[in-house]
Design a protein around this motif. Structure first.
Motif, PDB file in Angstrom:
ATOM      1  N   SER A  95       2.464  24.741   3.940  1.00 28.57           N
ATOM      2  CA  SER A  95       3.836  25.181   4.367  1.00 28.57           C
ATOM      3  C   SER A  95       4.241  25.292   5.277  1.00 28.57           C
ATOM      4  CB  SER A  95       4.230  24.398   2.600  1.00 28.57           C
ATOM      5  OG  SER A  95       3.676  25.780   2.482  1.00 28.57           O
ATOM      6  N   ALA A  96       3.901  26.292   6.018  1.00 28.30           N
ATOM      7  CA  ALA A  96       4.619  27.604   6.475  1.00 28.30           C
ATOM      8  C   ALA A  96       5.050  26.279   7.976  1.00 28.30           C
ATOM      9  CB  ALA A  96       3.596  28.312   6.895  1.00 28.30           C
ATOM     10  N   ASP A  97       6.005  27.138   8.106  1.00 18.95           N
ATOM     11  CA  ASP A  97       6.635  26.711   9.957  1.00 18.95           C
ATOM     12  C   ASP A  97       5.294  27.216  11.123  1.00 18.95           C
ATOM     13  OD1 ASP A  97       8.664  25.644   8.940  1.00 18.95           O
ATOM     14  OD2 ASP A  97       9.900  26.939   9.773  1.00 18.95           O
ATOM     15  N   LEU A  98       4.834  25.574  11.790  1.00 21.25           N
ATOM     16  CA  LEU A  98       4.212  26.102  12.997  1.00 21.25           C
ATOM     17  C   LEU A  98       4.665  26.229  13.966  1.00 21.25           C
ATOM     18  CD1 LEU A  98       1.186  23.316  11.100  1.00 21.25           C
ATOM     19  CD2 LEU A  98       1.366  25.969  11.044  1.00 21.25           C
ATOM     20  N   PHE A  99       4.050  27.436  14.931  1.00 23.02           N
ATOM     21  CA  PHE A  99       4.878  27.236  16.429  1.00 23.02           C
ATOM     22  C   PHE A  99       4.026  27.189  17.830  1.00 23.02           C
ATOM     23  CE2 PHE A  99       6.909  30.483  13.235  1.00 23.02           C
ATOM     24  CZ  PHE A  99       8.613  29.056  13.660  1.00 23.02           C
ATOM     25  N   THR A 100       2.991  27.221  17.278  1.00 23.42           N
ATOM     26  CA  THR A 100       2.249  27.331  18.497  1.00 23.42           C
ATOM     27  C   THR A 100       0.461  26.224  18.155  1.00 23.42           C
ATOM     28  OG1 THR A 100       0.796  28.245  19.912  1.00 23.42           O
ATOM     29  CG2 THR A 100       0.872  29.427  18.088  1.00 23.42           C
ATOM     30  N   ILE A 101       0.044  25.563  19.237  1.00 27.65           N
ATOM     31  CA  ILE A 101      -1.211  24.791  19.345  1.00 27.65           C
ATOM     32  C   ILE A 101      -2.035  24.536  20.492  1.00 27.65           C
ATOM     33  CG2 ILE A 101      -0.155  22.186  19.685  1.00 27.65           C
ATOM     34  CD1 ILE A 101      -2.421  21.250  18.326  1.00 27.65           C
ATOM     35  N   ARG A 102      -3.224  25.026  20.418  1.00 19.60           N
ATOM     36  CA  ARG A 102      -4.077  25.342  21.780  1.00 19.60           C
ATOM     37  C   ARG A 102      -5.061  24.523  21.860  1.00 19.60           C
ATOM     38  NH1 ARG A 102      -2.439  27.301  27.164  1.00 19.60           N
ATOM     39  NH2 ARG A 102      -4.495  26.862  28.331  1.00 19.60           N
ATOM     40  N   PHE A 103      -5.980  24.367  22.720  1.00 17.63           N
ATOM     41  CA  PHE A 103      -7.406  23.731  22.724  1.00 17.63           C
ATOM     42  C   PHE A 103      -8.064  24.323  23.605  1.00 17.63           C
ATOM     43  CE2 PHE A 103      -5.769  20.187  19.469  1.00 17.63           C
ATOM     44  CZ  PHE A 103      -7.113  20.352  18.376  1.00 17.63           C
ATOM     45  N   PHE A 104      -8.956  24.797  24.016  1.00 21.04           N
ATOM     46  CA  PHE A 104     -10.056  24.765  24.357  1.00 21.04           C
ATOM     47  C   PHE A 104     -10.253  23.973  25.299  1.00 21.04           C
ATOM     48  CE2 PHE A 104     -11.158  28.356  21.263  1.00 21.04           C
ATOM     49  CZ  PHE A 104     -11.022  29.534  22.470  1.00 21.04           C
ATOM     50  N   ALA A 105     -11.182  24.111  26.499  1.00 19.91           N
ATOM     51  CA  ALA A 105     -11.777  23.054  27.065  1.00 19.91           C
ATOM     52  C   ALA A 105     -12.693  21.748  26.468  1.00 19.91           C
ATOM     53  CB  ALA A 105     -11.785  23.417  28.263  1.00 19.91           C
ATOM     54  N   ASP A 106     -13.330  22.299  26.034  1.00 20.72           N
ATOM     55  CA  ASP A 106     -14.194  21.127  25.378  1.00 20.72           C
ATOM     56  C   ASP A 106     -13.444  19.958  24.625  1.00 20.72           C
ATOM     57  OD1 ASP A 106     -13.347  22.621  22.773  1.00 20.72           O
ATOM     58  OD2 ASP A 106     -16.019  23.094  22.147  1.00 20.72           O
ATOM     59  N   GLY A 107     -11.955  20.299  23.922  1.00 17.28           N
ATOM     60  CA  GLY A 107     -11.412  19.646  23.403  1.00 17.28           C
ATOM     61  C   GLY A 107     -11.405  19.326  21.439  1.00 17.28           C
ATOM     62  N   GLN A 108     -12.927  19.988  21.458  1.00 23.52           N
ATOM     63  CA  GLN A 108     -13.202  20.004  19.712  1.00 23.52           C
ATOM     64  C   GLN A 108     -12.681  21.426  19.162  1.00 23.52           C
ATOM     65  OE1 GLN A 108     -15.187  17.550  18.360  1.00 23.52           O
ATOM     66  NE2 GLN A 108     -14.561  17.036  20.466  1.00 23.52           N
ATOM     67  N   ILE A 109     -12.974  21.947  19.522  1.00 24.05           N
ATOM     68  CA  ILE A 109     -12.178  23.582  19.270  1.00 24.05           C
ATOM     69  C   ILE A 109     -10.483  23.703  19.467  1.00 24.05           C
ATOM     70  CG2 ILE A 109     -12.204  26.353  19.079  1.00 24.05           C
ATOM     71  CD1 ILE A 109     -15.667  26.414  19.538  1.00 24.05           C
ATOM     72  N   GLY A 110     -10.033  24.512  18.666  1.00 22.21           N
ATOM     73  CA  GLY A 110      -8.671  24.817  18.653  1.00 22.21           C
ATOM     74  C   GLY A 110      -7.895  25.419  17.685  1.00 22.21           C
ATOM     75  N   ILE A 111      -7.119  26.036  17.749  1.00 27.41           N
ATOM     76  CA  ILE A 111      -6.124  27.251  17.318  1.00 27.41           C
ATOM     77  C   ILE A 111      -4.269  26.484  17.082  1.00 27.41           C
ATOM     78  CG2 ILE A 111      -5.190  29.862  17.495  1.00 27.41           C
ATOM     79  CD1 ILE A 111      -7.770  29.865  19.146  1.00 27.41           C
ATOM     80  N   ILE A 112      -4.221  26.723  15.666  1.00 33.48           N
ATOM     81  CA  ILE A 112      -2.312  26.271  15.658  1.00 33.48           C
ATOM     82  C   ILE A 112      -1.772  28.112  14.806  1.00 33.48           C
ATOM     83  CG2 ILE A 112      -1.230  25.602  13.471  1.00 33.48           C
ATOM     84  CD1 ILE A 112      -2.702  22.714  13.428  1.00 33.48           C
ATOM     85  N   GLY A 113      -1.083  28.159  15.484  1.00 35.55           N
ATOM     86  CA  GLY A 113      -0.695  29.500  14.710  1.00 35.55           C
ATOM     87  C   GLY A 113       1.047  29.620  14.246  1.00 35.55           C
ATOM     88  N   GLY A 114       1.209  29.954  13.402  1.00 38.09           N
ATOM     89  CA  GLY A 114       2.822  29.943  12.363  1.00 38.09           C
ATOM     90  C   GLY A 114       3.195  31.091  11.997  1.00 38.09           C
ATOM     91  N   ASP A 115       4.343  30.411  10.783  1.00 40.31           N
ATOM     92  CA  ASP A 115       4.813  31.466  10.406  1.00 40.31           C
ATOM     93  C   ASP A 115       3.590  32.279   9.104  1.00 40.31           C
ATOM     94  OD1 ASP A 115       6.934  33.252   8.994  1.00 40.31           O
ATOM     95  OD2 ASP A 115       8.558  31.176   9.158  1.00 40.31           O
ATOM     96  N   GLU A 116       4.435  33.275   8.138  1.00 38.16           N
ATOM     97  CA  GLU A 116       3.368  33.733   6.938  1.00 38.16           C
ATOM     98  C   GLU A 116       1.787  34.099   8.021  1.00 38.16           C
ATOM     99  OE1 GLU A 116       3.269  31.151   4.429  1.00 38.16           O
ATOM    100  OE2 GLU A 116       5.718  30.434   3.711  1.00 38.16           O
TER     101      GLU A 116
END
Length: 300
Positions: free
Chosen positions: A260-281
């Motif tokens: 339920s946290a606010d999410l501020f950022t998303i980024r994938f690696f070049a392969d499009g398979q591995i990705g990361i999301i960052g946010g509150d808490e």
């Protein structure tokens, strides 16, 4: 302790990733975002964006009160640079190499360096609105910046002149906060997220911007990432929101992350398979299957 992850950056052809957040937080990952370790940083201000130009050893981050920090050893150590101002700085991009870079921030601030961050020149800006993000898709010449009150700026002169595109926005309420901008492949086809829960799109370098069809009410959206080849993309936002398109934004689906946290950022690696999301808490999530499933990362 810092409470928000504000920005994530992935070095495309490596398993390396970086995240920055509140109170001088910088984290590094060497395994695609599965596990993270904290890096020593000489500042305590909130940091909003981290960027590694050319996918190399040198990286930059910026934040509150004119804070700019730089690493020359792939994020192991960081040094503070002088910006010459105390305005909050929101986003940093070095389009081609570590020498020429741009920063945007509050009060319409736009900065440029041509000497790897040793000195920063304040560029003429046609706005006093807070600028939230910028993108130079292909080179150091053509770039875009976005911010509060429907602000979209474009330069075709390497930043020496910026032109407002706010009047080119169609079917969006005046005063909308534009939170992030991303041109996946070139300087013509671009996407941006808004604080009113829309993704807006331009097919022609900003001559027209219009909202993409979203058949669901959404809270504020803060970040987006699209593949340059297929235009499959994701956007994240408030209240744990994650949406996904496979066709450049014509059709969208909402994915349940279980947070339920606010999410501020998303980024994938070049392969499009591995990705990361960052946010509150201090939320950090990782996918290894192209965004179908997400799990919480290990943090210090």
């Amino acid at each position: 302790m810092a409470n928000r992850i504000n920005s994530v950056f992935t070095l495309e052809d490596t398993p390396l990733a970086y995240a920055v957040g509140d109170k001088g937080l910088i984290l590094g990952s060497r395994d695609g975002g599965s596990t993270w370790e904290r890096k020593p940083v000489p500042v305590k201000e909130n940091l909003y964006t981290v960027h590694f130009p050319g996918q190399g050893e040198i990286g930059y981050a910026c934040g509150d009160k004119g804070t700019i920090v730089k690493t020359t050893d792939q994020g192991r150590t960081w040094q503070q640079l002088g910006s010459g101002m105390d305005i909050d700085l929101r986003a940093v991009k070095f389009p081609v190499n570590p020498k020429v870079g741009f920063i945007v921030g509050d009060s319409g601030t736009i900065l440029r360096t041509v000497d790897s961050g040793q000195t920063w020149e304040k560029l003429p800006s046609p706005t006093v609105e807070k600028l939230m993000d910028l993108d130079f898709p292909a080179d150091e010449t053509t770039g875009y910046a976005v911010g509060l009150n429907s602000t979209i700026l474009k330069t075709t002169t390497g930043g020496s002149m910026w032109f407002p595109q706010s009047s080119n926005i169609q079917n969006l309420l005046p005063g909308t906060q534009i939170t992030a901008v991303h041109f996946p492949a070139d300087d013509m086809v671009g996407f941006a997220t808004t604080g009113s829960g829309f993704v807006i799109f331009t097919p022609d370098g900003g001559e027209i911007w219009h909202p993409l069809p979203l058949d669901m009410p959404l809270p504020a959206l803060y970040s987006l990432d699209f593949r340059h080849d297929t235009l499959a993309g994701f956007a994240v936002g408030a209240q744990g929101t994650l949406i996904h398109t496979n066709d450049g934004g014509t059709n969208w689906e909402r994915l349940n992350l279980g947070v339920s946290a606010d999410l501020f950022t998303i980024r994938f690696f070049a392969d499009g398979q591995i990705g990361i999301i960052g946010g509150d808490e201090k939320t950090l999530l990782q996918t290894q299957d192209g965004g179908s499933t997400w799990s919480k990362a290990e943090q210090p």
